[in-house]
Design a protein around this motif. Structure first.
Motif, mmCIF file in Angstrom:
data_model
loop_
_atom_site.group_PDB
_atom_site.id
_atom_site.type_symbol
_atom_site.label_atom_id
_atom_site.label_comp_id
_atom_site.label_asym_id
_atom_site.label_seq_id
_atom_site.Cartn_x
_atom_site.Cartn_y
_atom_site.Cartn_z
ATOM 1 N N ALA A 154 39.676 59.301 59.192
ATOM 2 C CA ALA A 154 39.324 59.304 57.770
ATOM 3 C C ALA A 154 40.416 58.675 56.913
ATOM 4 N N LEU A 155 41.674 59.025 57.180
ATOM 5 C CA LEU A 155 42.751 58.484 56.343
ATOM 6 C C LEU A 155 42.886 56.984 56.521
ATOM 7 N N ALA A 156 42.569 56.472 57.708
ATOM 8 C CA ALA A 156 42.610 55.026 57.922
ATOM 9 C C ALA A 156 41.593 54.329 57.027
ATOM 10 N N GLN A 157 40.394 54.906 56.900
ATOM 11 C CA GLN A 157 39.397 54.347 55.989
ATOM 12 C C GLN A 157 39.876 54.430 54.548
ATOM 13 N N GLU A 158 40.495 55.539 54.207
ATOM 14 C CA GLU A 158 40.980 55.724 52.838
ATOM 15 C C GLU A 158 42.107 54.744 52.518
ATOM 16 N N TYR A 159 42.926 54.435 53.515
ATOM 17 C CA TYR A 159 43.983 53.436 53.343
ATOM 18 C C TYR A 159 43.398 52.079 52.966
ATOM 19 N N VAL A 160 42.293 51.702 53.603
ATOM 20 C CA VAL A 160 41.645 50.425 53.294
ATOM 21 C C VAL A 160 41.239 50.386 51.827
ATOM 22 N N ILE A 161 40.661 51.461 51.339
ATOM 23 C CA ILE A 161 40.219 51.528 49.943
ATOM 24 C C ILE A 161 41.428 51.530 49.012
ATOM 25 N N ALA A 162 42.446 52.316 49.345
ATOM 26 C CA ALA A 162 43.644 52.375 48.510
ATOM 27 C C ALA A 162 44.338 51.020 48.453
ATOM 28 N N HIS A 163 44.290 50.249 49.543
ATOM 29 C CA HIS A 163 44.847 48.891 49.545
ATOM 30 C C HIS A 163 44.146 48.018 48.511
ATOM 31 N N GLU A 164 42.823 48.098 48.442
ATOM 32 C CA GLU A 164 42.088 47.292 47.459
ATOM 33 C C GLU A 164 42.426 47.728 46.040
ATOM 34 N N TYR A 165 42.614 49.010 45.832
ATOM 35 C CA TYR A 165 43.045 49.484 44.517
ATOM 36 C C TYR A 165 44.451 49.008 44.200
ATOM 37 N N GLY A 166 45.254 48.810 45.251
ATOM 38 C CA GLY A 166 46.569 48.218 45.037
ATOM 39 C C GLY A 166 46.464 46.833 44.423
ATOM 40 N N HIS A 167 45.439 46.079 44.816
ATOM 41 C CA HIS A 167 45.232 44.763 44.211
ATOM 42 C C HIS A 167 44.879 44.881 42.727
ATOM 43 N N HIS A 168 44.150 45.927 42.375
ATOM 44 C CA HIS A 168 43.849 46.122 40.954
ATOM 45 C C HIS A 168 45.130 46.423 40.180
ATOM 46 N N VAL A 169 45.991 47.254 40.750
ATOM 47 C CA VAL A 169 47.278 47.528 40.111
ATOM 48 C C VAL A 169 48.060 46.222 39.955
ATOM 49 N N GLU A 170 48.038 45.385 40.984
ATOM 50 C CA GLU A 170 48.728 44.090 40.908
ATOM 51 C C GLU A 170 48.128 43.198 39.829
ATOM 52 N N ASN A 171 46.834 43.287 39.647
ATOM 53 C CA ASN A 171 46.191 42.504 38.595
ATOM 54 C C ASN A 171 46.650 42.987 37.225
ATOM 55 N N LEU A 172 46.734 44.304 37.056
ATOM 56 C CA LEU A 172 47.161 44.867 35.776
ATOM 57 C C LEU A 172 48.614 44.523 35.457
ATOM 58 N N THR A 173 49.432 44.420 36.490
ATOM 59 C CA THR A 173 50.860 44.145 36.279
ATOM 60 C C THR A 173 51.200 42.665 36.301
ATOM 61 N N GLY A 174 50.219 41.809 36.569
ATOM 62 C CA GLY A 174 50.448 40.372 36.568
ATOM 63 C C GLY A 174 50.858 39.800 37.909
ATOM 64 N N VAL A 175 50.923 40.641 38.942
ATOM 65 C CA VAL A 175 51.385 40.172 40.248
ATOM 66 C C VAL A 175 50.392 39.217 40.895
ATOM 67 N N LEU A 176 49.103 39.455 40.710
ATOM 68 C CA LEU A 176 48.110 38.567 41.319
ATOM 69 C C LEU A 176 48.273 37.127 40.830
ATOM 70 N N SER A 177 48.408 36.953 39.542
ATOM 71 C CA SER A 177 48.556 35.591 39.018
ATOM 72 C C SER A 177 49.894 34.989 39.444
ATOM 73 N N LYS A 178 50.924 35.813 39.538
ATOM 74 C CA LYS A 178 52.226 35.328 40.004
ATOM 75 C C LYS A 178 52.125 34.848 41.441
ATOM 76 N N GLY A 179 51.464 35.623 42.281
ATOM 77 C CA GLY A 179 51.298 35.241 43.670
ATOM 78 C C GLY A 179 50.482 33.975 43.825
ATOM 79 N N ASN A 180 49.506 33.818 42.974
ATOM 80 C CA ASN A 180 48.644 32.640 43.007
ATOM 81 C C ASN A 180 49.453 31.360 42.829
ATOM 82 N N ARG A 181 50.496 31.445 42.039
ATOM 83 C CA ARG A 181 51.332 30.268 41.787
ATOM 84 C C ARG A 181 52.280 29.975 42.941
ATOM 85 N N MET A 182 52.358 30.892 43.914
ATOM 86 C CA MET A 182 53.329 30.742 45.002
ATOM 87 C C MET A 182 52.684 30.333 46.325
#
Length: 287
Positions: A159-187
């Motif tokens: 179960a926790l392995a499945q939850e990790y997958v979901i939490a990872h995707e939410y990590g991308h949302h946090v990165e979007n809010l903090t500007g990391v996604l766009s920063k990574g895109n430039r790299m």
């Protein structure tokens, strides 16, 4: 069991979608196609432009969005311990709770649980795409049949392995809010120290931060995590490392998510520290 307590779950940001194949198949090709397609989605590329074809979903291909919505609305904390869809819903509740506490100004993304194929702000996608976050519409998309694919790839059924997958995707949302996604895109999208790899490893670390906080406090949704559950996450992180998926001929210059060892390491940094500030993969070349 993973979740403790009982009662209804908050489904206000979660909805159903899809309902069969037909939007354009994403070739998996031993996992490499999956990795490539996920990066395309993270950087706002229409995955339907990569390849054509059709696909089906293992466990939910007969369900339309209304049926999935009914399933979502029926979820309780108790059901989250036995039902994949309800486990997604409960994990979303837990992850949002943790990030509301850890990140000032955090706003909840939408989550769409789909079957077969789905239209997104980043273009059409299918079950073969795997779970992903689309920054264009700030929505996480997941077909629960992915968990079957994950087991076939060597990941854990825990179960926790499945939850990790979901939490990872939410990590991308946090990165979007903090500007990391766009920063990574430039790299850049490929290479051992590319923006893409840094984004993925940071999301693993942020998933670890969630795991650290998920079982703490009087209102914690998860029971105290065990070493066996963490081992399930480690097994899964190893299974989806670039070198594991690409096999013996893996070339770091083509990496997009990081090696198995790196993915495990960065999850561990987040889990041991519980501090999102320790997850800055852009501040080091020691990935």
């Amino acid at each position: 069991m993973t979740f403790q307590g009982g009662g209804p779950l908050d489904t206000s940001t979660i909805s159903g979608g899809g309902g069969g194949g037909g939007m354009g198949r994403i070739a998996v090709g031993g996992g490499a196609g999956l990795i490539f397609t996920l990066i395309a989605l993270f950087f706002g590329i229409n995955p339907g432009s990569i390849t054509g074809g059709t696909t089906t979903s293992d466990s939910m291909s007969s369900q339309g969005s209304s049926e999935i919505d009914q399933h979502i609305q029926s979820c309780t904390i108790e059901k989250a311990n036995t039902d994949d869809v309800c486990r997604i819903v409960a994990t979303v509740n837990s992850v949002n709770k943790v990030w509301e506490e850890q990140l000032p100004g955090y706003t909840k993304p939408q989550t769409k649980i789909f079957s077969g194929s789905v239209n997104t702000g980043c273009g059409p996608a299918t079950s073969d795409t795997g779970p992903f976050y689309c920054p264009a519409d700030q929505t996480i998309y997941i077909d629960p049949s992915f968990f079957t694919m994950l087991r076939r790839m060597g990941g854990s059924n825990g179960a926790l392995a499945q939850e990790y997958v979901i939490a990872h995707e939410y990590g991308h949302h946090v990165e979007n809010l903090t500007g990391v996604l766009s920063k990574g895109n430039r790299m850049g999208a490929q290479g051992p120290k590319s923006g893409s790899v840094r984004i993925e490893l940071q999301a693993d670390c942020l998933a670890g931060v969630w795991a650290y906080h998920s079982d703490k406090g009087p209102d914690a949704m998860l029971e105290p995590l065990t070493q066996d559950q963490i081992a399930d996450v480690v097994q899964t992180a190893k299974a989806i490392g670039d070198d594991t998926i690409q096999g013996a001929n893996s070339n770091p210059e083509g990496w997009t998510h990081g090696s198995a060892q790196q993915r495990v390491r960065w999850f561990g940094i987040g889990y041991k520290s519980g501090d999102p500030r320790q997850c800055d993969t852009f501040a080091t070349n020691d990935l």
